[in-house]
Design a protein around this motif. Sequence first.
Motif, PDB file in Angstrom:
ATOM      1  N   GLU A 107     -34.937  53.930-111.496  1.00  0.00           N
ATOM      2  CA  GLU A 107     -33.648  53.823-110.795  1.00  0.00           C
ATOM      3  C   GLU A 107     -33.750  52.759-109.714  1.00  0.00           C
ATOM      4  OE1 GLU A 107     -30.776  56.617-107.993  1.00  0.00           O
ATOM      5  OE2 GLU A 107     -32.107  57.539-109.493  1.00  0.00           O
ATOM      6  N   LEU A 108     -32.730  51.922-109.615  1.00  0.00           N
ATOM      7  CA  LEU A 108     -32.732  50.848-108.618  1.00  0.00           C
ATOM      8  C   LEU A 108     -32.581  51.429-107.210  1.00  0.00           C
ATOM      9  CD1 LEU A 108     -30.456  48.266-110.459  1.00  0.00           C
ATOM     10  CD2 LEU A 108     -32.893  48.008-110.000  1.00  0.00           C
ATOM     11  N   PRO A 109     -33.330  50.908-106.247  1.00  0.00           N
ATOM     12  CA  PRO A 109     -33.253  51.436-104.874  1.00  0.00           C
ATOM     13  C   PRO A 109     -32.068  50.834-104.111  1.00  0.00           C
ATOM     14  CG  PRO A 109     -34.920  49.712-104.988  1.00  0.00           C
ATOM     15  CD  PRO A 109     -34.368  49.864-106.379  1.00  0.00           C
ATOM     16  N   LEU A 110     -30.928  51.486-104.165  1.00  0.00           N
ATOM     17  CA  LEU A 110     -29.730  50.973-103.519  1.00  0.00           C
ATOM     18  C   LEU A 110     -29.967  50.731-102.026  1.00  0.00           C
ATOM     19  CD1 LEU A 110     -26.683  50.289-103.668  1.00  0.00           C
ATOM     20  CD2 LEU A 110     -26.224  52.696-103.164  1.00  0.00           C
ATOM     21  N   GLY A 111     -29.596  49.518-101.580  1.00  0.00           N
ATOM     22  CA  GLY A 111     -29.691  49.191-100.168  1.00  0.00           C
ATOM     23  C   GLY A 111     -31.061  48.710 -99.741  1.00  0.00           C
ATOM     24  N   GLU A 112     -31.984  48.613-100.678  1.00  0.00           N
ATOM     25  CA  GLU A 112     -33.332  48.202-100.311  1.00  0.00           C
ATOM     26  C   GLU A 112     -33.653  46.810-100.846  1.00  0.00           C
ATOM     27  OE1 GLU A 112     -36.302  51.059-101.304  1.00  0.00           O
ATOM     28  OE2 GLU A 112     -35.146  52.749-100.498  1.00  0.00           O
ATOM     29  N   ARG A 113     -34.663  46.216-100.219  1.00  0.00           N
ATOM     30  CA  ARG A 113     -35.141  44.917-100.654  1.00  0.00           C
ATOM     31  C   ARG A 113     -35.952  45.082-101.930  1.00  0.00           C
ATOM     32  NH1 ARG A 113     -38.375  40.794 -96.621  1.00  0.00           N
ATOM     33  NH2 ARG A 113     -38.517  39.015 -98.034  1.00  0.00           N
ATOM     34  N   LEU A 114     -35.874  44.083-102.810  1.00  0.00           N
ATOM     35  CA  LEU A 114     -36.534  44.194-104.105  1.00  0.00           C
ATOM     36  C   LEU A 114     -36.931  42.802-104.580  1.00  0.00           C
ATOM     37  CD1 LEU A 114     -37.149  46.298-106.419  1.00  0.00           C
ATOM     38  CD2 LEU A 114     -35.000  45.520-107.466  1.00  0.00           C
ATOM     39  N   ARG A 115     -38.129  42.697-105.147  1.00  0.00           N
ATOM     40  CA  ARG A 115     -38.549  41.449-105.782  1.00  0.00           C
ATOM     41  C   ARG A 115     -38.008  41.451-107.210  1.00  0.00           C
ATOM     42  NH1 ARG A 115     -40.893  37.142-103.440  1.00  0.00           N
ATOM     43  NH2 ARG A 115     -42.774  37.051-104.735  1.00  0.00           N
ATOM     44  N   VAL A 116     -37.312  40.370-107.579  1.00  0.00           N
ATOM     45  CA  VAL A 116     -36.669  40.303-108.894  1.00  0.00           C
ATOM     46  C   VAL A 116     -37.077  39.020-109.607  1.00  0.00           C
ATOM     47  CG1 VAL A 116     -34.713  41.711-108.153  1.00  0.00           C
ATOM     48  CG2 VAL A 116     -34.574  39.226-107.963  1.00  0.00           C
ATOM     49  N   ARG A 117     -37.113  39.100-110.933  1.00  0.00           N
ATOM     50  CA  ARG A 117     -37.469  37.943-111.752  1.00  0.00           C
ATOM     51  C   ARG A 117     -36.230  37.465-112.518  1.00  0.00           C
ATOM     52  NH1 ARG A 117     -42.347  36.376-113.013  1.00  0.00           N
ATOM     53  NH2 ARG A 117     -43.204  38.449-112.546  1.00  0.00           N
ATOM     54  N   LEU A 118     -35.980  36.155-112.484  1.00  0.00           N
ATOM     55  CA  LEU A 118     -34.858  35.572-113.220  1.00  0.00           C
ATOM     56  C   LEU A 118     -35.190  35.580-114.706  1.00  0.00           C
ATOM     57  CD1 LEU A 118     -32.118  34.086-113.184  1.00  0.00           C
ATOM     58  CD2 LEU A 118     -33.398  31.944-112.902  1.00  0.00           C
ATOM     59  N   THR A 119     -34.348  36.252-115.500  1.00  0.00           N
ATOM     60  CA  THR A 119     -34.608  36.375-116.935  1.00  0.00           C
ATOM     61  C   THR A 119     -33.730  35.457-117.775  1.00  0.00           C
ATOM     62  OG1 THR A 119     -33.046  38.235-117.097  1.00  0.00           O
ATOM     63  CG2 THR A 119     -35.384  38.755-116.711  1.00  0.00           C
ATOM     64  N   GLN A 120     -32.574  35.056-117.268  1.00  0.00           N
ATOM     65  CA  GLN A 120     -31.741  34.134-118.028  1.00  0.00           C
ATOM     66  C   GLN A 120     -30.790  33.390-117.098  1.00  0.00           C
ATOM     67  OE1 GLN A 120     -29.653  36.852-120.759  1.00  0.00           O
ATOM     68  NE2 GLN A 120     -27.821  36.680-119.487  1.00  0.00           N
ATOM     69  N   ALA A 121     -30.481  32.160-117.470  1.00  0.00           N
ATOM     70  CA  ALA A 121     -29.513  31.324-116.749  1.00  0.00           C
ATOM     71  C   ALA A 121     -29.279  30.071-117.579  1.00  0.00           C
ATOM     72  CB  ALA A 121     -30.022  30.950-115.356  1.00  0.00           C
ATOM     73  N   ASP A 122     -28.129  30.000-118.227  1.00  0.00           N
ATOM     74  CA  ASP A 122     -27.798  28.843-119.067  1.00  0.00           C
ATOM     75  C   ASP A 122     -26.294  28.618-118.966  1.00  0.00           C
ATOM     76  OD1 ASP A 122     -27.605  26.853-120.922  1.00  0.00           O
ATOM     77  OD2 ASP A 122     -28.566  27.945-122.559  1.00  0.00           O
ATOM     78  N   PRO A 123     -25.862  27.582-118.242  1.00  0.00           N
ATOM     79  CA  PRO A 123     -24.419  27.412-117.980  1.00  0.00           C
ATOM     80  C   PRO A 123     -23.578  27.407-119.252  1.00  0.00           C
ATOM     81  CG  PRO A 123     -25.684  25.439-117.361  1.00  0.00           C
ATOM     82  CD  PRO A 123     -26.658  26.495-117.672  1.00  0.00           C
ATOM     83  N   GLY A 124     -22.612  28.302-119.275  1.00  0.00           N
ATOM     84  CA  GLY A 124     -21.693  28.395-120.406  1.00  0.00           C
ATOM     85  C   GLY A 124     -22.206  29.230-121.545  1.00  0.00           C
ATOM     86  N   LYS A 125     -23.480  29.619-121.508  1.00  0.00           N
ATOM     87  CA  LYS A 125     -24.064  30.369-122.619  1.00  0.00           C
ATOM     88  C   LYS A 125     -24.639  31.708-122.175  1.00  0.00           C
ATOM     89  CE  LYS A 125     -25.215  26.102-125.078  1.00  0.00           C
ATOM     90  NZ  LYS A 125     -26.304  25.260-125.643  1.00  0.00           N
ATOM     91  N   ALA A 126     -25.336  31.723-121.071  1.00  0.00           N
ATOM     92  CA  ALA A 126     -25.958  32.963-120.584  1.00  0.00           C
ATOM     93  C   ALA A 126     -25.782  33.053-119.084  1.00  0.00           C
ATOM     94  CB  ALA A 126     -27.436  32.987-120.949  1.00  0.00           C
ATOM     95  N   LYS A 127     -25.137  34.125-118.633  1.00  0.00           N
ATOM     96  CA  LYS A 127     -24.952  34.334-117.197  1.00  0.00           C
ATOM     97  C   LYS A 127     -26.292  34.608-116.529  1.00  0.00           C
ATOM     98  CE  LYS A 127     -20.370  36.404-117.817  1.00  0.00           C
ATOM     99  NZ  LYS A 127     -19.523  37.608-117.558  1.00  0.00           N
ATOM    100  N   VAL A 128     -26.324  34.369-115.227  1.00  0.00           N
ATOM    101  CA  VAL A 128     -27.523  34.660-114.454  1.00  0.00           C
ATOM    102  C   VAL A 128     -27.822  36.158-114.536  1.00  0.00           C
ATOM    103  CG1 VAL A 128     -28.496  34.729-112.129  1.00  0.00           C
ATOM    104  CG2 VAL A 128     -27.229  32.723-112.886  1.00  0.00           C
ATOM    105  N   GLN A 129     -29.057  36.488-114.824  1.00  0.00           N
ATOM    106  CA  GLN A 129     -29.452  37.892-114.892  1.00  0.00           C
ATOM    107  C   GLN A 129     -30.901  38.033-114.423  1.00  0.00           C
ATOM    108  OE1 GLN A 129     -27.904  40.422-118.072  1.00  0.00           O
ATOM    109  NE2 GLN A 129     -29.992  41.120-118.460  1.00  0.00           N
ATOM    110  N   PHE A 130     -31.185  39.154-113.754  1.00  0.00           N
ATOM    111  CA  PHE A 130     -32.518  39.423-113.218  1.00  0.00           C
ATOM    112  C   PHE A 130     -33.050  40.740-113.755  1.00  0.00           C
ATOM    113  CE2 PHE A 130     -30.514  36.580-110.203  1.00  0.00           C
ATOM    114  CZ  PHE A 130     -31.532  35.720-109.839  1.00  0.00           C
ATOM    115  N   ALA A 131     -34.362  40.904-113.589  1.00  0.00           N
ATOM    116  CA  ALA A 131     -35.040  42.176-113.868  1.00  0.00           C
ATOM    117  C   ALA A 131     -35.998  42.438-112.720  1.00  0.00           C
ATOM    118  CB  ALA A 131     -35.800  42.092-115.185  1.00  0.00           C
ATOM    119  N   PRO A 132     -36.320  43.705-112.470  1.00  0.00           N
ATOM    120  CA  PRO A 132     -37.300  43.980-111.409  1.00  0.00           C
ATOM    121  C   PRO A 132     -38.616  43.257-111.702  1.00  0.00           C
ATOM    122  CG  PRO A 132     -36.206  46.003-112.090  1.00  0.00           C
ATOM    123  CD  PRO A 132     -35.797  44.946-113.077  1.00  0.00           C
ATOM    124  N   ALA A 133     -39.193  42.665-110.676  1.00  0.00           N
ATOM    125  CA  ALA A 133     -40.442  41.922-110.888  1.00  0.00           C
ATOM    126  C   ALA A 133     -41.624  42.892-110.920  1.00  0.00           C
ATOM    127  CB  ALA A 133     -40.631  40.912-109.770  1.00  0.00           C
TER     128      ALA A 133
END
Length: 480
Positions: free
Chosen positions: A454-480
């Motif tokens: 479960e994501l820790p609401l309101g807390e700091r978190l290290r995240v890894r960028l999993t996708q980002a491609d303009p017009g094809k894939a929106k920016v999305q992260f996963a917990p690092a």
Amino acid sequence: MPRRPMHVTGAADAPLRAALRELRTRLEVPADFPPEVLAEAEAALASPDLRGHRDATDIPFFTIDPPTSRDLDQAMFLERSGNGFRVSYAIADVAAWVEPGGALDRAAHARVTTLYFPDEKVPLHPATLSEGAASLLPDQDCPALLWTIDLDAEGRSTSTRVERALVRSRAKLDYDGVQKAIDAGTAEEPLSLLKDIGLLRDQQEIARGGISLNVPEQEIVERADGYHLEYRAPLPADGWNAHISLLTGAAAADLMIECGTGVLRTLPAAPQGAVGRLRRAAEALGIDWPRHVPYADVVRGLDPRNGNHAAFLQECTSLLRGAGYTVFTGGELPESRIHAAVADEYTHCTAPLRRLVDRYASEICVAAVAGQEPPEWVLAALEALPQEMADGTRRANSIERECVDIVEAALLKDRVGEVFDAYVIDVKDRQPAVGTVHLEDPAVVARIEGGERELPLGERLRVRLTQADPGKAKVQFAPA
């Protein structure tokens, strides 16, 4: 409702611009105007309808807009009047150029609003009008709807009138220059009064429980080391200028209610669920919001130059969802006629070059002051206006959201796999491992999923960028 302005500077890369072009194609955004519309616009240039326009070219109006803007809807002149003030506010008279039922009119009803993309805009009217003869550019005589609003010493409106007039702006000013001149004490009185009146109107807004959101602009800038996302925080002059428009919209609503016919901009109070979500976002972004403090007081204390505050201001726009247009005729006033953010009756009437409904609201007000019935073409169009505006606004909002996705993906497309510091600002109730994060740097808000906990609401978190491609894939992260 404030937009989320975003634009591209520099020679942005081909994938970004290609994605924006593909977005316009996919959403069937109209490109050029048909030949018959352009022909009618050219004909209107030669013979605008100036019947009933008095000569007000002796008033030294000025405009305040971004430096590159040419579609100038409003010009003002401010002066002292007794113990109070007089606001002379000229609004471009689009009806002087557009024949009801003609090709220009049909095109405007099809487009509804000017659409803004990071790299260009798609105008409501042809540029020969909206950025030329109909625009209140300096040193040209223009047909306008001239509002004269008197204020008392506390900034309360005491009288209003609106009439057709021929006006002439003397100067095209920009926000930075206005702010510097006022701060330095070098602004002449018609301009320096903008601060005096703006501060008084701010106090009036606070007294009635209204709120203005100073949502910062976002700009993606290309540099040698890649893209950078920057904020432009609104200046005090932005807010003072906006108060003149809000003042006029409230005065117009009063005229409509008095005459029994009109179209109001309405907004219901935000539901408790939306306020609760906003409180969670405030906690996540480290913004102090004591239980006994009203939302409006919290917003007024924010600094849009602060990244977390800027992100929260953007989140605050969620409370403005549900805004619409309410038509009434025959003296039967609508039960719900308040705009919750303005905390008063209000209408849109100050941007007719960029928004369809403003032309109709203005015509009703001119007729009301003259003691006449609105023109038949106005009455005939009223019933369909709310749905037309809803459809047009929905398209504009969809474009805004998708442009943000594309620009943020362009910003991060070369950084997939990197780890960032972020705050969890929202968690889905039924999918607690899915939510929304706000990055510390760059100032990006995006979806996060892919974790098992479960994501820790309101807390700091290290995240890894999993996708980002303009017009094809929106920016999305996963917990690092």
